[in-house]
Design an enzyme around this catalytic site. Structure first.
Site, PDB file in Angstrom:
ATOM      1  N   TRP A   1       0.892  -1.168   0.000  1.00 48.85           N
ATOM      2  CA  TRP A   1       0.000   0.000   0.000  1.00 48.85           C
ATOM      3  C   TRP A   1       0.928   1.214   0.000  1.00 48.85           C
ATOM      4  O   TRP A   1       1.774   1.337   0.892  1.00 48.85           O
ATOM      5  CB  TRP A   1      -0.851  -0.067   1.265  1.00 48.85           C
ATOM      6  CG  TRP A   1      -1.797   1.061   1.473  1.00 48.85           C
ATOM      7  CD1 TRP A   1      -2.770   1.494   0.601  1.00 48.85           C
ATOM      8  CD2 TRP A   1      -1.903   1.893   2.640  1.00 48.85           C
ATOM      9  NE1 TRP A   1      -3.468   2.526   1.175  1.00 48.85           N
ATOM     10  CE2 TRP A   1      -2.956   2.783   2.422  1.00 48.85           C
ATOM     11  CE3 TRP A   1      -1.219   1.955   3.846  1.00 48.85           C
ATOM     12  CZ2 TRP A   1      -3.338   3.739   3.355  1.00 48.85           C
ATOM     13  CZ3 TRP A   1      -1.602   2.898   4.787  1.00 48.85           C
ATOM     14  CH2 TRP A   1      -2.648   3.781   4.532  1.00 48.85           C
TER      15      TRP A   1
ATOM     16  N   ASP B   1       0.736  -4.744  10.287  1.00 48.79           N
ATOM     17  CA  ASP B   1      -0.269  -3.753   9.921  1.00 48.79           C
ATOM     18  C   ASP B   1      -1.574  -4.509   9.685  1.00 48.79           C
ATOM     19  O   ASP B   1      -1.694  -5.280   8.734  1.00 48.79           O
ATOM     20  CB  ASP B   1       0.171  -2.989   8.663  1.00 48.79           C
ATOM     21  CG  ASP B   1      -0.773  -1.836   8.374  1.00 48.79           C
ATOM     22  OD1 ASP B   1      -1.459  -1.371   9.307  1.00 48.79           O
ATOM     23  OD2 ASP B   1      -0.842  -1.403   7.202  1.00 48.79           O
TER      24      ASP B   1
ATOM     25  N   LYS C   1     -12.197  -0.847   7.357  1.00 44.92           N
ATOM     26  CA  LYS C   1     -12.797  -1.822   6.435  1.00 44.92           C
ATOM     27  C   LYS C   1     -13.723  -2.786   7.169  1.00 44.92           C
ATOM     28  O   LYS C   1     -14.845  -3.012   6.738  1.00 44.92           O
ATOM     29  CB  LYS C   1     -11.711  -2.639   5.727  1.00 44.92           C
ATOM     30  CG  LYS C   1     -10.444  -1.893   5.416  1.00 44.92           C
ATOM     31  CD  LYS C   1     -10.540  -1.074   4.166  1.00 44.92           C
ATOM     32  CE  LYS C   1      -9.347  -0.138   4.098  1.00 44.92           C
ATOM     33  NZ  LYS C   1      -9.158   0.469   2.807  1.00 44.92           N
TER      34      LYS C   1
HETATM   35  C1  PLP Z   1      -2.386  -2.015   4.271  1.00 37.96           C
HETATM   36  C2  PLP Z   1      -3.156  -0.876   4.826  1.00 37.96           C
HETATM   37  N1  PLP Z   1      -2.780  -0.332   5.980  1.00 37.96           N
HETATM   38  C3  PLP Z   1      -3.439   0.680   6.529  1.00 37.96           C
HETATM   39  C4  PLP Z   1      -4.531   1.233   5.917  1.00 37.96           C
HETATM   40  C5  PLP Z   1      -5.157   2.362   6.671  1.00 37.96           C
HETATM   41  O1  PLP Z   1      -6.351   2.875   6.341  1.00 37.96           O
HETATM   42  P1  PLP Z   1      -7.120   3.803   7.351  1.00 37.96           P
HETATM   43  O2  PLP Z   1      -6.201   4.916   7.732  1.00 37.96           O
HETATM   44  O3  PLP Z   1      -8.296   4.274   6.595  1.00 37.96           O
HETATM   45  O4  PLP Z   1      -7.463   2.956   8.538  1.00 37.96           O
HETATM   46  C6  PLP Z   1      -4.963   0.726   4.685  1.00 37.96           C
HETATM   47  C7  PLP Z   1      -6.093   1.298   3.953  1.00 37.96           C
HETATM   48  O5  PLP Z   1      -6.299   1.149   2.792  1.00 37.96           O
HETATM   49  C8  PLP Z   1      -4.257  -0.366   4.138  1.00 37.96           C
HETATM   50  O6  PLP Z   1      -4.620  -0.915   2.986  1.00 37.96           O
END
Ligand code: PLP
Length: 408
Positions: free
Chosen positions: A138, A219, A255
């Protein structure tokens, strides 16, 4: 009066669009009736609509009735009860670490805020250590480290030829990292590849990380989204925890609870002693105080309400399963459409990959044509969010893929 010179900011260059959010902006501007958005990692119903979970609506109704609920500030580290419930969800009811009180956890601004908090902590207390991040990942993993000023490097992850995990490359790179490095691992449902290590492969990764005394940074943005089961999706991380490896954990409820815009998450650090937890928490407090002072309450109250009410908790788990099943159904549907079109190449990876995304293997040129010619908005690295695929648009998406594979 002397000449005064004003800062006009005329020299500030416009920033490039964010690689993911930028695609979304282009989608919004497209006037085609056929346009499809599979760029963003956000769940959609089969009608293509965003969804608020029923357990969330019920929790919000319960919150409105609570007369003692107020809008006072939370402490920097967040809501203590919420944090405890989150720890249990991550590490499990039977966690030895939790029983010994050696996990430091703070509430954060979703997963991104957790990652940034971890980066800020590293800058102060793990100076000079490098974070090793999967290639690909990501994209924000990399840019958070850049923005925070934390050195980072990559380990191999994706084997393009087999469209699977490059385990040998991954192990070699983790082994070659200086002792005590920080290894970022996707807890489940790897973004963007949709390829997770098997239990056996996780075992091999753990052995190398342990031998090299690395800190493993899990993560966890998709717990429950990979298999539909919260505990199964936490298996790898819990095994590392039980084995006593030092961990960082960033957790997001965007999510799995559909709480994207409410910014609900946590950041954890496993320590040796409860005394160390106290000291680490006091340092996290200072970092948070000077970043945003304290986290928002509403989303954490929702999660707290659902996780502490057996009926709502069960309803959430059922809804989570239903979301992950719809995504799995769409994988099968897309695979079936491509197979019936006779699209050249093998497409079994669409059904074997897990989580929210499919890493299609389309070339950058083919991806550009998906967007420009067919109005199917996907990332240029070939990533398609399966959560944006519906029974109504799956045929159209398959035909677009078929065209770009044959002609570009
Ligand atoms: C691998 C990964 N880590 C962290 C996040 C963090 O998203 P958020 O800040 O919306 O919780 C995402 C969101 O797409 C992700 O795909």
């Amino acid at each position: 009066m002397g000449m005064r010179s004003y800062m006009t900011w005329n020299e500030v260059p416009a920033a490039p669009l964010d690689p993911i959010l930028g695609v979304n902006q282009k989608f919004q501007a497209d006037t085609s009736a056929e346009k499809v958005n599979v760029s963003i990692g956000a769940y959609r119903t089969d009608e293509g609509k965003p969804m608020v979970l029923s357990c969330v609506k019920k929790a919000e109704a319960l919150l409105l009735e609570q007369s003692d609920l107020n809008k006072e500030y939370l402490p920097q580290r967040g809501d203590a009860t919420y944090v405890q419930l989150c720890q249990k969800m991550l590490f499990g009811e039977k966690s030895k670490l939790l029983a010994s009180g050696v996990v430091a956890t703070a509430q954060t601004l979703s997963g991104t805020g957790a990652l940034r908090l971890g980066a800020e902590f590293m800058k102060k207390f793990a100076k000079g250590k490098t974070v090793y991040i999967s290639n690909p990942t990501w994209g924000t993993h990399n840019s958070i480290m850049t923005q925070a000023g934390v050195p980072f490097s990559h380990y191999r992850y994706w084997n393009a030829a087999g469209r699977d995990l490059d385990l040998a490359g991954m192990l070699e790179d983790i082994e070659a990292a200086p002792e005590g490095s920080v290894i970022m691992l996707h807890a489940a449902a790897h973004n963007p590849t949709g390829v997770d290590p098997t239990a056996e492969q996780w075992g091999e990764i753990m052995t190398v990380c342990k031998a090299k005394k690395h800190v493993c940074w899990f993560d966890s943005a998709y717990q429950g989204f990979a298999t539909g089961d919260l505990d199964i999706d936490a298996t790898a991380m819990r095994a590392f925890a039980d084995e006593g490896l030092p961990l960082f954990v960033s957790q997001s409820f965007a999510k799995n609870f559909g709480l994207y815009g409410e910014r609900v998450g946590t950041f954890s650090i496993t320590c040796d002693t409860p005394e160390a937890v106290k000291a680490v928490m006091s340092q996290l407090d200072i970092i948070i105080r000077n970043l945003y002072s304290n986290p928002p309450k509403h989303g954490a109250n929702i999660v707290k309400t659902v996780l502490s009410d057996p009926a709502l908790y069960q309803e959430w788990r059922d809804e989570l399963k239903a979301m992950s099943l719809r995504i799995q159904d769409m994988r099968t549907a897309l695979y079936d459409e491509l197979t019936s079109l006779g699209t050249p190449g093998s497409w079994t990876h669409i059904t074997s990959q897990i989580g929210m995304f499919s890493f299609t293997g389309l070339s950058p040129e083919q991806c550009t044509q998906m967007v420009e010619k067919h109005h199917v908005y996907m990332l240029n690295n070939g990533r398609v969010s399966m959560a944006g695929v519906t029974s109504k648009n799956v045929k159209y998406i398959a035909k677009a893929i078929d065209d770009v594979v044959r002609n570009f």
